[in-house]
Design a protein around this motif. Sequence first.
Motif, PDB file in Angstrom:
ATOM      1  N   ASP A  43      21.557  25.157 -22.415  1.00 42.58           N
ATOM      2  CA  ASP A  43      21.772  26.591 -22.590  1.00 42.58           C
ATOM      3  C   ASP A  43      22.762  26.878 -23.711  1.00 42.58           C
ATOM      4  O   ASP A  43      23.297  27.982 -23.802  1.00 42.58           O
ATOM      5  CB  ASP A  43      22.281  27.210 -21.271  1.00 42.58           C
ATOM      6  N   THR A  89      20.594  25.049 -29.023  1.00 43.63           N
ATOM      7  CA  THR A  89      19.178  24.969 -28.667  1.00 43.63           C
ATOM      8  C   THR A  89      18.325  25.770 -29.639  1.00 43.63           C
ATOM      9  O   THR A  89      17.211  25.366 -29.998  1.00 43.63           O
ATOM     10  CB  THR A  89      18.953  25.498 -27.233  1.00 43.63           C
ATOM     11  N   SER A 133      15.719  26.583 -21.063  1.00 38.18           N
ATOM     12  CA  SER A 133      16.936  27.178 -21.602  1.00 38.18           C
ATOM     13  C   SER A 133      16.967  28.677 -21.355  1.00 38.18           C
ATOM     14  O   SER A 133      15.933  29.330 -21.237  1.00 38.18           O
ATOM     15  CB  SER A 133      17.025  26.904 -23.110  1.00 38.18           C
TER      16      SER A 133
END
Length: 335
Positions: A107, A111, A164
Amino acid sequence: MNGVPAQRSGPQDAAAGHDDLTVVVLSPTDPMSRGQLRRMAELAREEGMRVRWEEARGGPTAPLRTIGGLATLLRRADRIVIGDPFSRYVHLLLTVARARDLVVVDDGTATMEFVAQLGSGERLVRWHRRGSRAGARDLLFAPFAASARRRLTPARGRTVEVFSAMPVQAPEAVTVTPNTFGWTRARFGPPRITKGADMVGTSLVETGVVDPDRYLEAVAALARTHGATRYFAHRRESPDKLRALHRRTGLEIVRPDLPLELIARRGPVGRTVLSFPSTVVHTLPPALAGTGVRLLVCDIDPGWLTENASPRAQGFLADVTGSARTAHGLRMVAA
């Protein structure tokens, strides 16, 4: 947990049973990160997972010892879950793995950059280092990074998934599963809400992106304007900077022993939370959904950047807050 590969050796859903799931922690050297990972490992064990703690950076022979000890486990795994696709350690471990099912669980703001680089076929490099000259270690690990990028690219007989809370535009063959923080909301809270305001710290000074004096000025101005009383430090913020920040602002410095999403969900937490561009502008809204907590975001002024900041820095940070404003309707504030 960032930098933590996990594997399961069977097709069963891990949510239904954890007998086939092993969580491997590649322990960092930073004390705050180690402490948070210890606490997260405890939570994982409470959920019935098998946790393997590796002192992966404990001396010059540790990497070879760790990779050798994990080789059999990695070769047998049908699925491998990794928490940091930019980690050189993870790149090395992926050369051993034979899994046909790869999942990136992260997270972090990185990403977004990872997915973009994967789609464009670029080499995997952290956003704050893009545009900088490759060092000797970069050149040494370049073949492993290239191999990892190929392994993390979907192909016949190999799937890649990204799990995510961050907004990502993945290549067509990559599966994206949003993290809605359902487990966090079920496991913790709802929190007690205080009348004051809390601030969330960032490690942008430590990564060389933001000038330390400008950062202290911005924190002081936001704290005055919004009546903030507590400052939740990022695990990578230096003790010297935090001491200077306390002297300058009078803010109570809190060094969380768990990720902020869990800390905020447990409470107490301020009715207003202030943040600079970081992961939390995307993770706190779902984690605190329905609590009435208001998240305000302060953009990084271009004048705060250091001369060594990556040319990509300003645009990337603006993308983080802009996408959070669109996704969660967050209000922007100025320092």
